[in-house]
Design a protein around this motif. Structure first.
Motif, PDB file in Angstrom:
ATOM      1  N   GLU A 195       0.835  -1.201   0.000  1.00  0.00           N
ATOM      2  CA  GLU A 195       0.000   0.000   0.000  1.00  0.00           C
ATOM      3  C   GLU A 195       0.873   1.256   0.000  1.00  0.00           C
ATOM      4  OE1 GLU A 195      -3.799   1.929   2.453  1.00  0.00           O
ATOM      5  OE2 GLU A 195      -2.731   0.182   3.258  1.00  0.00           O
ATOM      6  N   ILE A 196       1.942   1.221   0.773  1.00  0.00           N
ATOM      7  CA  ILE A 196       2.863   2.360   0.820  1.00  0.00           C
ATOM      8  C   ILE A 196       3.667   2.444  -0.472  1.00  0.00           C
ATOM      9  CG2 ILE A 196       4.723   3.461   2.135  1.00  0.00           C
ATOM     10  CD1 ILE A 196       3.852   1.716   4.540  1.00  0.00           C
ATOM     11  N   GLU A 197       4.123   1.286  -0.951  1.00  0.00           N
ATOM     12  CA  GLU A 197       4.918   1.256  -2.187  1.00  0.00           C
ATOM     13  C   GLU A 197       4.128   1.816  -3.372  1.00  0.00           C
ATOM     14  OE1 GLU A 197       7.400  -2.703  -0.685  1.00  0.00           O
ATOM     15  OE2 GLU A 197       5.822  -2.890  -2.206  1.00  0.00           O
ATOM     16  N   ASP A 198       2.828   1.506  -3.412  1.00  0.00           N
ATOM     17  CA  ASP A 198       1.994   2.012  -4.509  1.00  0.00           C
ATOM     18  C   ASP A 198       1.887   3.539  -4.471  1.00  0.00           C
ATOM     19  OD1 ASP A 198       1.572  -0.480  -5.546  1.00  0.00           O
ATOM     20  OD2 ASP A 198      -0.433  -0.741  -4.714  1.00  0.00           O
ATOM     21  N   ILE A 199       1.813   4.094  -3.273  1.00  0.00           N
ATOM     22  CA  ILE A 199       1.756   5.561  -3.149  1.00  0.00           C
ATOM     23  C   ILE A 199       3.066   6.178  -3.635  1.00  0.00           C
ATOM     24  CG2 ILE A 199       1.588   7.489  -1.526  1.00  0.00           C
ATOM     25  CD1 ILE A 199      -1.051   6.001  -1.982  1.00  0.00           C
ATOM     26  N   LEU A 200       4.178   5.608  -3.221  1.00  0.00           N
ATOM     27  CA  LEU A 200       5.479   6.165  -3.592  1.00  0.00           C
ATOM     28  C   LEU A 200       5.736   6.056  -5.091  1.00  0.00           C
ATOM     29  CD1 LEU A 200       7.568   4.772  -0.598  1.00  0.00           C
ATOM     30  CD2 LEU A 200       7.029   7.184  -1.033  1.00  0.00           C
ATOM     31  N   THR A 201       5.410   4.910  -5.696  1.00  0.00           N
ATOM     32  CA  THR A 201       5.680   4.750  -7.128  1.00  0.00           C
ATOM     33  C   THR A 201       4.703   5.534  -8.002  1.00  0.00           C
ATOM     34  OG1 THR A 201       4.398   2.682  -7.101  1.00  0.00           O
ATOM     35  CG2 THR A 201       6.793   2.500  -6.908  1.00  0.00           C
ATOM     36  N   LEU A 226       3.695  13.408   0.116  1.00  0.00           N
ATOM     37  CA  LEU A 226       2.817  12.558  -0.688  1.00  0.00           C
ATOM     38  C   LEU A 226       2.185  11.475   0.176  1.00  0.00           C
ATOM     39  CD1 LEU A 226       1.758  11.633  -3.488  1.00  0.00           C
ATOM     40  CD2 LEU A 226       3.855  10.273  -3.700  1.00  0.00           C
ATOM     41  N   CYS A 227       2.980  10.839   1.010  1.00  0.00           N
ATOM     42  CA  CYS A 227       2.448   9.805   1.905  1.00  0.00           C
ATOM     43  C   CYS A 227       1.456  10.398   2.894  1.00  0.00           C
ATOM     44  CB  CYS A 227       3.590   9.121   2.660  1.00  0.00           C
ATOM     45  SG  CYS A 227       4.647   8.085   1.612  1.00  0.00           S
ATOM     46  N   ALA A 228       1.755  11.579   3.396  1.00  0.00           N
ATOM     47  CA  ALA A 228       0.876  12.218   4.373  1.00  0.00           C
ATOM     48  C   ALA A 228      -0.487  12.544   3.775  1.00  0.00           C
ATOM     49  CB  ALA A 228       1.529  13.483   4.917  1.00  0.00           C
ATOM     50  N   SER A 229      -0.533  12.801   2.464  1.00  0.00           N
ATOM     51  CA  SER A 229      -1.799  13.149   1.822  1.00  0.00           C
ATOM     52  C   SER A 229      -2.646  11.924   1.491  1.00  0.00           C
ATOM     53  CB  SER A 229      -1.535  13.939   0.534  1.00  0.00           C
ATOM     54  OG  SER A 229      -0.913  13.114  -0.446  1.00  0.00           O
ATOM     55  N   SER A 230      -2.040  10.744   1.569  1.00  0.00           N
ATOM     56  CA  SER A 230      -2.734   9.552   1.089  1.00  0.00           C
ATOM     57  C   SER A 230      -2.862   8.442   2.118  1.00  0.00           C
ATOM     58  CB  SER A 230      -2.005   8.984  -0.140  1.00  0.00           C
ATOM     59  OG  SER A 230      -1.824   9.954  -1.139  1.00  0.00           O
ATOM     60  N   ALA A 251      -2.994   7.025   6.338  1.00  0.00           N
ATOM     61  CA  ALA A 251      -3.159   7.303   7.768  1.00  0.00           C
ATOM     62  C   ALA A 251      -1.789   7.440   8.413  1.00  0.00           C
ATOM     63  CB  ALA A 251      -3.939   6.173   8.429  1.00  0.00           C
ATOM     64  N   LYS A 252      -1.727   8.177   9.477  1.00  0.00           N
ATOM     65  CA  LYS A 252      -0.428   8.497  10.062  1.00  0.00           C
ATOM     66  C   LYS A 252       0.367   7.248  10.430  1.00  0.00           C
ATOM     67  CE  LYS A 252       1.801  11.386  13.556  1.00  0.00           C
ATOM     68  NZ  LYS A 252       1.622  12.350  14.660  1.00  0.00           N
ATOM     69  N   TYR A 253      -0.316   6.225  10.967  1.00  0.00           N
ATOM     70  CA  TYR A 253       0.418   5.043  11.418  1.00  0.00           C
ATOM     71  C   TYR A 253       0.984   4.234  10.246  1.00  0.00           C
ATOM     72  CZ  TYR A 253      -3.461   1.850  10.235  1.00  0.00           C
ATOM     73  OH  TYR A 253      -4.415   1.119   9.576  1.00  0.00           O
ATOM     74  N   LYS A 254       0.449   4.450   9.032  1.00  0.00           N
ATOM     75  CA  LYS A 254       0.936   3.726   7.859  1.00  0.00           C
ATOM     76  C   LYS A 254       2.121   4.409   7.178  1.00  0.00           C
ATOM     77  CE  LYS A 254      -3.558   1.795   6.459  1.00  0.00           C
ATOM     78  NZ  LYS A 254      -4.535   1.745   5.334  1.00  0.00           N
ATOM     79  N   ARG A 255       2.337   5.669   7.474  1.00  0.00           N
ATOM     80  CA  ARG A 255       3.384   6.408   6.764  1.00  0.00           C
ATOM     81  C   ARG A 255       4.761   5.878   7.140  1.00  0.00           C
ATOM     82  NH1 ARG A 255       0.911  12.175   8.667  1.00  0.00           N
ATOM     83  NH2 ARG A 255      -1.230  11.738   7.960  1.00  0.00           N
ATOM     84  N   PRO A 256       5.667   5.771   6.178  1.00  0.00           N
ATOM     85  CA  PRO A 256       7.012   5.300   6.511  1.00  0.00           C
ATOM     86  C   PRO A 256       7.696   6.241   7.492  1.00  0.00           C
ATOM     87  CG  PRO A 256       6.916   6.131   4.269  1.00  0.00           C
ATOM     88  CD  PRO A 256       5.515   6.065   4.747  1.00  0.00           C
ATOM     89  N   THR A 291      10.119  10.700   9.055  1.00  0.00           N
ATOM     90  CA  THR A 291       8.948  11.379   8.562  1.00  0.00           C
ATOM     91  C   THR A 291       8.030  11.885   9.660  1.00  0.00           C
ATOM     92  OG1 THR A 291       7.623   9.375   8.404  1.00  0.00           O
ATOM     93  CG2 THR A 291       9.023   9.919   6.520  1.00  0.00           C
ATOM     94  N   HIS A 292       8.025  11.238  10.793  1.00  0.00           N
ATOM     95  CA  HIS A 292       7.167  11.716  11.891  1.00  0.00           C
ATOM     96  C   HIS A 292       7.592  11.053  13.207  1.00  0.00           C
ATOM     97  CE1 HIS A 292       5.149   8.050  10.353  1.00  0.00           C
ATOM     98  NE2 HIS A 292       4.770   7.851  11.609  1.00  0.00           N
TER      99      HIS A 292
END
Length: 486
Positions: free
Chosen positions: A392-398, A440-444, A446-451, A485-486
């Motif tokens: 899910e995270i990889e898809d956001i980044l790519t 980009l991750c922050a916009s897409s 939840a906070k606990y999912k962000r790298p 990141t956080h």
């Protein structure tokens, strides 16, 4: 049709038609039969017979395919060995498989070996095909969780896989596969060799992959299809816009072995005009489980619909069927499922419990019945009790236009147990910052999912079949100055 008799049948039907070629030689059907008989005679003279195992430690070349069919002609099984393995690694597979002989090309091993050059000048003898043979292939898994295991595939598995895939792909005598994936992997053998040969088509074996060279090969060889992994499609898509070729002969490309970003597939199709059919499978299913159909609707971000003739289910923690749309373990049942793991009855029983092959992959079906793979169970990150799926995270980044490739792993953390950590490679000539990717991750997400960390690398480690080697990333020492990141 048993695969042991395929060379005979092809030669009887169309002796002069092309069969298989590589960078050095090309065989028509009649020549392929002669070479198979020659190789079978050499193996038989070394005592190989029904029930034995022949190890092939060769690169991608015509001789590999000839020897595979020669072993099957004698009723023996084949175990392909990655020629890049060390002697110790190869000898583990040789000993575990009980190989009677190993065919090599200039490699020294502490095992009975046959040099591939010995087959070129041997006499041709007629040995009738051994139609009663069962075991066909011993494919060794990559061993990311321990010693590699030998996946036992029989001829029934191979035939069933062909029939199931043919329902989607409609192979016929006009098909011409350009093989680029390694022949020590089930995808290379099943999709790019057995499928076209059984359908009356042909195979051309391409040498070492290099993006510009492969594009030229597509133009010169004029294949109808090829099978690749996401890394191959990413490297081709990253070529400069001025690099072009006439690849109009290619009716489709198959993408598998690892999940691909939707943006990669749609971008590749838009640039090259080739339909990519992303699929999902594993060695234990003789290669395939699902595929985005060449005809009809292909859904980027999914791995397609199940092949006909099998059952695919999503199971919950108690092995009960999950509801449509729920995440769970992907399970498969059908005639293409392996006989088991060689010499590992307990692991076989666990993997095949309840009449299902438990794949170890997490996924769900969407509203149209297309399978979405979320990742491996062992790759799932548990951050403070919350489950996080790296894909899910990889898809956001790519999805970022500057990102060529991304991989996310769980890194140890004293407070949360694990934290998601991202490694990113940028496209040639592109530029972005870790801060921009964080936003980009922050916009897409939840906070606990962000790298928690993002590290920009020149390249990611890959294993021999093109998958990102997350074991190597986990062993990597994360830099002290990496961006948190956080």
């Amino acid at each position: 049709m048993h695969y042991a008799e395929l060379p005979e049948l092809r030669a009887a039907r169309s002796p002069d038609l092309p069969c298989i070629a590589d960078d050095d030689r090309a065989l028509d059907n009649a020549e392929f039969l002669i070479e198979t008989r020659r190789a079978a005679a050499v193996l038989a003279a070394r005592g190989v017979g029904a029930g034995d195992v022949v190890a092939l430690m060769l690169g991608n070349r015509v001789e590999f395919v000839v020897l595979m069919f020669a072993a099957w002609r004698l009723g023996a099984a084949v175990t392909p060995i990655n020629p890049a393995l060390t002697a110790a690694e190869a000898e583990y597979q040789i000993a575990d498989s009980g190989a009677a002989v190993v065919v090599v090309d200039g490699i020294a091993l502490a095992a009975p070996i046959l040099e591939v050059a010995e087959f070129a000048t041997a006499d041709v003898e007629y040995i009738a095909p051994a139609m009663e043979a069962e075991l066909a292939l011993l494919i060794y898994t990559s061993g990311t969780t321990g010693k590699p295991k030998g996946v036992m595939l029989d001829h029934v598995n191979l035939i069933a896989m062909h029939v199931m895939a043919d329902g989607f792909l409609s192979f016929d005598e006009r098909d011409h596969a350009l093989l680029i994936l390694p022949l020590f992997h089930v995808n290379g053998i099943v999709v790019s060799v057995l499928a076209p040969l059984r359908s009356g088509g042909r195979v051309t074996i391409h040498g070492r992959f290099e993006p510009r060279g492969f594009l030229r090969a597509l133009e010169i060889v004029r294949p109808t299809y090829f099978s690749g992994v996401p890394t191959i499609f990413a490297m081709l898509a990253a070529l400069p816009p001025e690099v072009t070729a006439d690849i109009s002969s290619v009716r489709l490309a198959i993408c598998g072995a690892a999940p691909a970003a939707a943006e990669l597939l749609t971008g590749f199709e838009a640039r090259f005009g080739i339909k990519i059919c992303e699929g999902y499978g594993l060695s234990e299913t003789t290669c395939g489980v699902t595929l985005n159909p060449p005809q009809g609707i292909g859904k980027a971000g999914t791995v397609g619909l199940p092949f006909p003739g099998q059952r695919v289910a999503i199971l919950g923690p108690d092995d009960a069927l999950a509801a449509r749309g729920e995440l769970g373990e992907i399970a498969v049942a059908g005639p293409h499922v392996m006989r088991g793991y060689l010499h590992r009855p307990d692991e076989t029983a666990h993997a095949l419990r309840g009449g299902w092959l438990h794949t170890g992959d997490i996924g769900r079906f969407d509203e149209d019945g297309y399978l979405i793979v979320a990742g491996r169970i062992k790759d799932m990150i548990i951050r403070g009790g919350e489950n996080i799926y790296p894909k899910e995270i990889e898809d956001i980044l790519t999805a970022h236009p500057a990102v060529y490739e991304a991989a996310v792993i769980g890194a140890p953390d004293p407070k949360y147990g694990e934290i998601p950590t991202a490694f990113v490679v940028l496209r040639p000539g592109a530029w972005t910052t870790a801060a921009e990717l964080i936003a980009l991750c922050a916009s897409s997400l939840a906070k606990y999912k962000r790298p928690d960390f993002i590290d920009l690398l020149d390249e990611l480690p890959h294993n021999a079949i093109g998958k990102v080697d997350k074991l190597a990333l986990r062993a990597r020492r994360f830099p002290a100055d990496a961006v948190r990141t956080h």
